[in-house]
Design a protein around this motif. Sequence first.
Motif, PDB file in Angstrom:
ATOM      1  N   TYR A 183      44.449  39.129  48.067  1.00 41.74           N
ATOM      2  CA  TYR A 183      44.113  40.789  47.975  1.00 41.74           C
ATOM      3  C   TYR A 183      43.090  41.077  49.347  1.00 41.74           C
ATOM      4  O   TYR A 183      42.954  42.353  49.504  1.00 41.74           O
ATOM      5  CB  TYR A 183      43.205  40.725  46.770  1.00 41.74           C
ATOM      6  N   VAL A 184      42.907  39.996  50.220  1.00 44.29           N
ATOM      7  CA  VAL A 184      42.193  40.684  51.459  1.00 44.29           C
ATOM      8  C   VAL A 184      42.810  41.503  52.121  1.00 44.29           C
ATOM      9  O   VAL A 184      42.420  42.434  53.048  1.00 44.29           O
ATOM     10  CB  VAL A 184      41.916  39.196  52.367  1.00 44.29           C
ATOM     11  N   LEU A 234      43.059  35.501  46.991  1.00 44.31           N
ATOM     12  CA  LEU A 234      42.665  35.534  48.303  1.00 44.31           C
ATOM     13  C   LEU A 234      43.622  36.523  49.066  1.00 44.31           C
ATOM     14  O   LEU A 234      43.297  37.141  50.109  1.00 44.31           O
ATOM     15  CB  LEU A 234      42.499  34.268  49.001  1.00 44.31           C
ATOM     16  N   ALA A 247      39.587  39.763  45.903  1.00 45.62           N
ATOM     17  CA  ALA A 247      39.402  38.509  46.534  1.00 45.62           C
ATOM     18  C   ALA A 247      38.187  37.551  46.564  1.00 45.62           C
ATOM     19  O   ALA A 247      38.134  36.473  46.650  1.00 45.62           O
ATOM     20  CB  ALA A 247      39.561  39.178  48.150  1.00 45.62           C
ATOM     21  N   GLY A 248      37.203  38.291  46.586  1.00 44.51           N
ATOM     22  CA  GLY A 248      35.739  37.663  46.295  1.00 44.51           C
ATOM     23  C   GLY A 248      35.901  36.902  44.992  1.00 44.51           C
ATOM     24  O   GLY A 248      35.163  35.665  45.228  1.00 44.51           O
ATOM     25  N   HIS A 292      40.224  45.703  46.365  1.00 40.37           N
ATOM     26  CA  HIS A 292      41.055  44.556  46.788  1.00 40.37           C
ATOM     27  C   HIS A 292      39.766  43.458  47.388  1.00 40.37           C
ATOM     28  O   HIS A 292      40.193  42.203  47.131  1.00 40.37           O
ATOM     29  CB  HIS A 292      41.777  44.826  47.984  1.00 40.37           C
ATOM     30  N   TRP A 293      38.540  43.717  47.882  1.00 43.35           N
ATOM     31  CA  TRP A 293      37.523  42.933  48.217  1.00 43.35           C
ATOM     32  C   TRP A 293      37.107  42.223  46.940  1.00 43.35           C
ATOM     33  O   TRP A 293      36.552  41.145  46.914  1.00 43.35           O
ATOM     34  CB  TRP A 293      36.285  43.605  48.989  1.00 43.35           C
ATOM     35  N   LEU A 305      43.117  30.547  43.872  1.00 39.98           N
ATOM     36  CA  LEU A 305      43.489  30.751  45.502  1.00 39.98           C
ATOM     37  C   LEU A 305      44.401  31.897  45.474  1.00 39.98           C
ATOM     38  O   LEU A 305      44.349  32.702  46.659  1.00 39.98           O
ATOM     39  CB  LEU A 305      43.920  29.589  45.834  1.00 39.98           C
ATOM     40  N   GLY A 320      38.347  35.428  43.728  1.00 38.92           N
ATOM     41  CA  GLY A 320      39.054  34.325  43.941  1.00 38.92           C
ATOM     42  C   GLY A 320      38.515  33.048  44.893  1.00 38.92           C
ATOM     43  O   GLY A 320      38.476  32.048  44.478  1.00 38.92           O
ATOM     44  N   LEU A 321      37.455  33.748  45.728  1.00 34.94           N
ATOM     45  CA  LEU A 321      36.777  32.714  46.557  1.00 34.94           C
ATOM     46  C   LEU A 321      35.645  32.028  45.864  1.00 34.94           C
ATOM     47  O   LEU A 321      35.582  30.794  45.862  1.00 34.94           O
ATOM     48  CB  LEU A 321      36.303  33.563  47.844  1.00 34.94           C
ATOM     49  N   THR A 358      37.001  29.694  42.983  1.00 41.52           N
ATOM     50  CA  THR A 358      37.523  28.516  43.363  1.00 41.52           C
ATOM     51  C   THR A 358      36.315  27.809  43.835  1.00 41.52           C
ATOM     52  O   THR A 358      36.263  26.284  43.470  1.00 41.52           O
ATOM     53  CB  THR A 358      38.344  28.650  44.735  1.00 41.52           C
TER      54      THR A 358
END
Length: 402
Positions: A306-307, A304, A381-382, A377-378, A301, A384-385, A388
Amino acid sequence: MTSLQAPISAGYRAVLAVREFRVVFAAHLLSLLGLVTGEIALSVLVYRVTGSPLLSALAFAAGFLPYLLGGTLLAGAADRFPARRVLVVCNLLCAASAAVTALPGAPVAVLLAMRCLSALAGPVLAGTRSATLGDVLGGGDLFVLGRSLIRIVTQGAQLAGFAAGGLLLTAVPPRTALLATAAGFLAAALLLRFGTQRRPARATGAADVVGASLSGARQLLADRRIRALLLLSWLPPFFLVTPESLAAPYADAIGAGSVGVGLLMCAMPAGTILGEVLAGSVLGPRGRERLTLPAAAVLLLPFLLYVLKPSLGWSLAAVALAGLGAAYTLGLDQWFVAAVPEELRGRAMTLQTAGTMTVQGLGMALAGAAAEFAPVHWVVAGSGLIGTLVVGSVVRLVVGSA
């Protein structure tokens, strides 16, 4: 005081109090420092010989490519032969391959072949060592803390080894550094030969290593509980490597420079070491088991954040926090060794290690490919999503297999 209470209160000190574990631990440290230094030296040597960045990168990558092959086809050696013999032979093979690469005038093809040889032995060495800890420390809490110490020193030695290897190459030629690598593996082999007990092989029957490896893998993967635990070992690292593999482009994107790259590469190991030490020192066996599934479910988590394309400080905090969550592996170790039959322990540990190394390599490659088409950064974040969601599904599998 019961036998269970003693290791809880003593923690890591009780593990280090076992003389034979100290020998295994010291041998692992010697071989690990030699391996990391050898990776740098060989990569530099190939580049100096050929002038090719591609071949230099291949010299480094060759340590990962054969890992799955060795872990799949040679895992049977961990159970079919006495563990001490396997550990000594694997270290001697690695020492010999390093010595050959140090020979003046050795062709590049030979250099790469020797790197692949040591990589084939790598998962067997790691799996046999992990299985041996069960013999040395028993299958309870001491075993869990012993594996934790091995992981801690692995993370720390990688950081120190890359730094030491770089410094060493400023003072001596790459071939001399490779001789130091060979000496490290040889010293590890001698320590294990004369400092550990000889124990019989776990499995009986003909020494058909490949057949035993494949049949063992089938047996392990056919068991619902073991399969779920293996997935919980493999899938989180697949996503955890994303920020490390993209450290250079992200540092460039936020203007952090080469210092930022180094810090981002260190944040995950630092968080992992801290998490392991805290979980191993503060929590008892039941506490670590209760932590396992919640920690695994949330460890990705922090990515995220990084968004928002965070600054260097916040990105370091996110990555280190994710590393803290890797403490879930202590409870996982206890479940895994309890689920695996004794005669398959070496093969199980080898398969687990090979799978982890393989998925980390795949994770790095896929993260790099994704960053070709989307901002870094996307991608983090992706990761991480998606990670998870994936790990959450595996957590449910583990709960259902109990």
